[in-house]
Design a protein around this motif. Structure first.
Motif, PDB file in Angstrom:
ATOM      1  N   GLU A 166       0.842  -1.205   0.000  1.00  0.00           N
ATOM      2  CA  GLU A 166       0.000   0.000   0.000  1.00  0.00           C
ATOM      3  C   GLU A 166       0.881   1.260   0.000  1.00  0.00           C
ATOM      4  O   GLU A 166       0.579   2.240  -0.679  1.00  0.00           O
ATOM      5  CB  GLU A 166      -0.924  -0.027   1.220  1.00  0.00           C
ATOM      6  N   LEU A 209      -2.718  -3.867   2.748  1.00  0.00           N
ATOM      7  CA  LEU A 209      -3.195  -3.709   4.125  1.00  0.00           C
ATOM      8  C   LEU A 209      -3.125  -2.233   4.522  1.00  0.00           C
ATOM      9  O   LEU A 209      -2.141  -1.551   4.234  1.00  0.00           O
ATOM     10  CB  LEU A 209      -2.319  -4.549   5.063  1.00  0.00           C
ATOM     11  N   GLY A 210      -4.177  -1.755   5.156  1.00  0.00           N
ATOM     12  CA  GLY A 210      -4.129  -0.390   5.691  1.00  0.00           C
ATOM     13  C   GLY A 210      -5.199   0.533   5.136  1.00  0.00           C
ATOM     14  O   GLY A 210      -5.489   1.552   5.746  1.00  0.00           O
ATOM     15  N   GLY A 211      -5.744   0.211   3.967  1.00  0.00           N
ATOM     16  CA  GLY A 211      -6.835   1.006   3.404  1.00  0.00           C
ATOM     17  C   GLY A 211      -6.391   2.257   2.673  1.00  0.00           C
ATOM     18  O   GLY A 211      -6.875   2.566   1.608  1.00  0.00           O
ATOM     19  N   TRP A 212      -5.493   3.007   3.274  1.00  0.00           N
ATOM     20  CA  TRP A 212      -4.901   4.180   2.616  1.00  0.00           C
ATOM     21  C   TRP A 212      -3.511   4.366   3.184  1.00  0.00           C
ATOM     22  O   TRP A 212      -3.094   3.608   4.082  1.00  0.00           O
ATOM     23  CB  TRP A 212      -5.791   5.427   2.775  1.00  0.00           C
ATOM     24  N   LEU A 213      -2.776   5.366   2.660  1.00  0.00           N
ATOM     25  CA  LEU A 213      -1.367   5.497   3.022  1.00  0.00           C
ATOM     26  C   LEU A 213      -1.149   5.602   4.536  1.00  0.00           C
ATOM     27  O   LEU A 213      -0.297   4.903   5.093  1.00  0.00           O
ATOM     28  CB  LEU A 213      -0.744   6.690   2.285  1.00  0.00           C
ATOM     29  N   ALA A 214      -1.934   6.463   5.206  1.00  0.00           N
ATOM     30  CA  ALA A 214      -1.708   6.648   6.651  1.00  0.00           C
ATOM     31  C   ALA A 214      -1.941   5.344   7.413  1.00  0.00           C
ATOM     32  O   ALA A 214      -1.165   5.002   8.319  1.00  0.00           O
ATOM     33  CB  ALA A 214      -2.614   7.750   7.197  1.00  0.00           C
ATOM     34  N   GLY A 215      -3.002   4.605   7.052  1.00  0.00           N
ATOM     35  CA  GLY A 215      -3.287   3.339   7.714  1.00  0.00           C
ATOM     36  C   GLY A 215      -2.170   2.331   7.479  1.00  0.00           C
ATOM     37  O   GLY A 215      -1.725   1.631   8.400  1.00  0.00           O
ATOM     38  N   LEU A 217       0.946   2.980   6.806  1.00  0.00           N
ATOM     39  CA  LEU A 217       2.148   3.394   7.540  1.00  0.00           C
ATOM     40  C   LEU A 217       2.034   3.016   9.018  1.00  0.00           C
ATOM     41  O   LEU A 217       3.010   2.599   9.637  1.00  0.00           O
ATOM     42  CB  LEU A 217       2.366   4.908   7.393  1.00  0.00           C
ATOM     43  N   LEU A 218       0.828   3.149   9.586  1.00  0.00           N
ATOM     44  CA  LEU A 218       0.638   2.758  10.989  1.00  0.00           C
ATOM     45  C   LEU A 218       0.925   1.274  11.176  1.00  0.00           C
ATOM     46  O   LEU A 218       1.605   0.871  12.125  1.00  0.00           O
ATOM     47  CB  LEU A 218      -0.788   3.076  11.449  1.00  0.00           C
ATOM     48  N   TRP A 219       0.398   0.454  10.258  1.00  0.00           N
ATOM     49  CA  TRP A 219       0.667  -0.994  10.318  1.00  0.00           C
ATOM     50  C   TRP A 219       2.157  -1.280  10.168  1.00  0.00           C
ATOM     51  O   TRP A 219       2.744  -2.070  10.911  1.00  0.00           O
ATOM     52  CB  TRP A 219      -0.094  -1.726   9.206  1.00  0.00           C
ATOM     53  N   PHE A 228       4.857   0.601  10.610  1.00  0.00           N
ATOM     54  CA  PHE A 228       5.743   1.056  11.685  1.00  0.00           C
ATOM     55  C   PHE A 228       5.367   0.456  13.043  1.00  0.00           C
ATOM     56  O   PHE A 228       6.042   0.710  14.035  1.00  0.00           O
ATOM     57  CB  PHE A 228       5.789   2.583  11.730  1.00  0.00           C
ATOM     58  N   ALA A 229       4.285  -0.328  13.091  1.00  0.00           N
ATOM     59  CA  ALA A 229       3.989  -1.117  14.287  1.00  0.00           C
ATOM     60  C   ALA A 229       4.622  -2.503  14.141  1.00  0.00           C
ATOM     61  O   ALA A 229       5.360  -2.965  15.016  1.00  0.00           O
ATOM     62  CB  ALA A 229       2.483  -1.223  14.498  1.00  0.00           C
ATOM     63  N   MET A 276       7.020  -3.395  12.343  1.00  0.00           N
ATOM     64  CA  MET A 276       8.486  -3.397  12.202  1.00  0.00           C
ATOM     65  C   MET A 276       9.171  -3.789  13.509  1.00  0.00           C
ATOM     66  O   MET A 276      10.209  -4.441  13.492  1.00  0.00           O
ATOM     67  CB  MET A 276       8.995  -2.024  11.740  1.00  0.00           C
TER      68      MET A 276
END
Lengths: 258, 207
Positions: B42, B60-66, B68-70, B72-73, B75
């Protein structure tokens, strides 16, 4: 951010500063991600939707806050971003915003006054003339977008730390908040505000900062992702309160350091 | 520590094929890898390096911010679990015992045998040369993807690391190709686990 671009109605810059308190992000709102972190996609792992979307988003947001702390610890205030020769400048430098280029705000140079506030001694607004007279530095650094792409640009302006000194700012405060003409905003940590390459920028590539890059002024900080570099800045506030920001409130990581 | 005992005992015929620490780190890694790959696709889509994007249905995540949250968690899970696995792999001697030596001649012979369905899987405690090459290779790809990921996350604070990959832009390509290598491995790995079901049982129960 082509997919999430959303034009927003014009806002009177002066009202924005006066109404700043009203614009503070609602803390409960920060728990939700617009667009969602889409836990539905987890079904591709488990074959069934076993996780409650909202609580998973809360956990992800909390880990993101943990990552803010980790990044603040990793941030070395003396580490400089690499600089480049003029030949490395990306031409044309890309325009990027949540609105199309034609919708970039038009700020009248004659009327412009930079509002300053918060934990500072001198709250008198700054005209462009006074801002242009400040000691000027130049940097050619890499701008890195949260989307992944990067471009090398050339920016000229005054060190933010120098400007804060002239305001008589309390640099023990935790944050600096930027308010922008189009309604955009962002909050940064004080160590980044005091970094030697964090600059209040009035020129791009030695020309007056064009409208598309943030006329009349932006804040350039090579140590943070592009969206933390606000354009069309009309207000600078020194504060102990995290006032959030346009993208941060929608779920992008707050610190977003490089 | 039970896991170390299990590793020491693995020379005995009755011992587990995969000691507990291998099984635990394997499955934690499997989940972390899937989250990293899905969210990474994504993130890739926000600014593709090549003339294609990953279908939304497999990201996974739906959009860029989502995403990135996945990313960086997960990782933290990937890196910490990976570190534990590599340290135990070295300390217990498992890497040396299982993955070494890798001789080109054996790899060629085993590849030929595998392609003609004559490669034997009677003894799961001994890896054939192709397995050794693939497992060692994906281990290296794992190290490269974590290091290039760190360079992309912190291209200024870790600028020496980013420079090792040829700078920020080059590190994006290294990160992408390391992902491609891992996904390629994953395809072969999963197909073979299905073809030889007792190997799947071994990584779950140990035997």
């Amino acid at each position: 951010m082509a997919r999430i671009r959303k034009p927003i109605p014009g806002v009177d810059p002066k009202l924005l500063i006066k109404d700043a308190a009203r614009l503070l992000p609602d803390p409960t709102r920060r728990l939700f991600l617009r667009g969602g972190a889409s836990l539905g996609a987890l079904t591709f792992l488990t074959g069934c939707d076993i996780v409650d979307g909202a609580s998973a988003e809360k956990v992800l947001r909390r880990i993101s806050e943990f990552n803010d702390g980790a990044q603040a610890m990793l941030f070395n205030p003396n580490k400089l971003a690499p600089t480049y020769p003029e030949s490395a400048i990306t031409r044309p430098f890309p325009f990027n915003a949540y609105y199309p280029e034609d919708d970039a705000p038009e700020v009248d140079a004659a009327d412009f006054k930079l509002e300053v506030g918060g934990l500072i001694d001198n709250k008198e607004p700054w005209t462009l003339e006074r801002l242009y007279a400040l000691p000027r530095e130049s940097q050619i650094t890499r701008h890195i977008c949260v989307e992944g792409w990067s471009a090398v640009g050339s920016w000229q302006g005054v060190r933010l730390s120098e400007f804060l000194t002239r305001l008589g700012a309390d640099t023990r405060a935790k944050y600096v908040w930027f308010q922008c003409a189009e309604g955009y905003s962002t909050t940064i940590d004080m160590p980044t505000a005091l970094h030697p390459q964090t600059q209040l920028t009035f020129r791009f590539d030695n020309e007056i900062l064009p409208r598309k890059y943030g006329f009349p002024m932006k804040c350039r900080m090579p140590t943070k992702l592009g969206f933390k570099n606000p354009k069309h800045v009309i207000g600078v506030h020194v504060t102990n309160k995290d006032l959030g920001g346009y993208w941060e409130d929608k779920g992008y990581n707050w610190f977003s350091g490089l | 520590m039970a896991s170390i005992d299990a590793a020491n005992a693995s020379d005995r015929p009755s011992a587990a094929i995969h000691p507990l620490w291998v099984r635990v780190t394997h499955w934690i890694n499997a989940i972390a890898m899937l989250v990293m790959i899905g969210s990474g696709w994504e993130i890739y889509n926000a600014s593709p390096l090549f003339g294609f994007a990953f279908p939304k249905s497999i990201t996974l995540g739906g959009w860029l911010a989502g995403a990135l949250l996945w990313h960086f968690a997960a990782m933290w899970v990937l890196a910490i679990n990976g570190l534990v696995y590599v340290l135990l792999g070295i300390v217990t001697g498992r890497f040396r015992r299982k993955l070494w030596p890798i001789r080109p001649r054996d790899v060629l012979a085993d590849t030929k045998a595998a392609l003609t369905f004559r490669l034997r899987h009677d003894d799961l405690t001994v890896y054939n040369s192709v397995q050794r090459l693939l497992y060692a290779g994906v281990l290296i790809a794992g190290v490269v993807i974590v290091l290039s990921g760190l360079a992309l996350w912190k291209p200024i604070q870790l600028q020496e690391l980013a420079a090792m990959f040829g700078g920020y832009e080059a590190a994006r390509y290294v990160h992408f190709f390391a992902m491609a290598a891992i996904v390629g491995f994953l395809v072969v790995h999963v197909i073979l686990a299905i073809v030889v079901p007792k190997s799947l049982r071994a990584i779950v129960t140990g035997r």
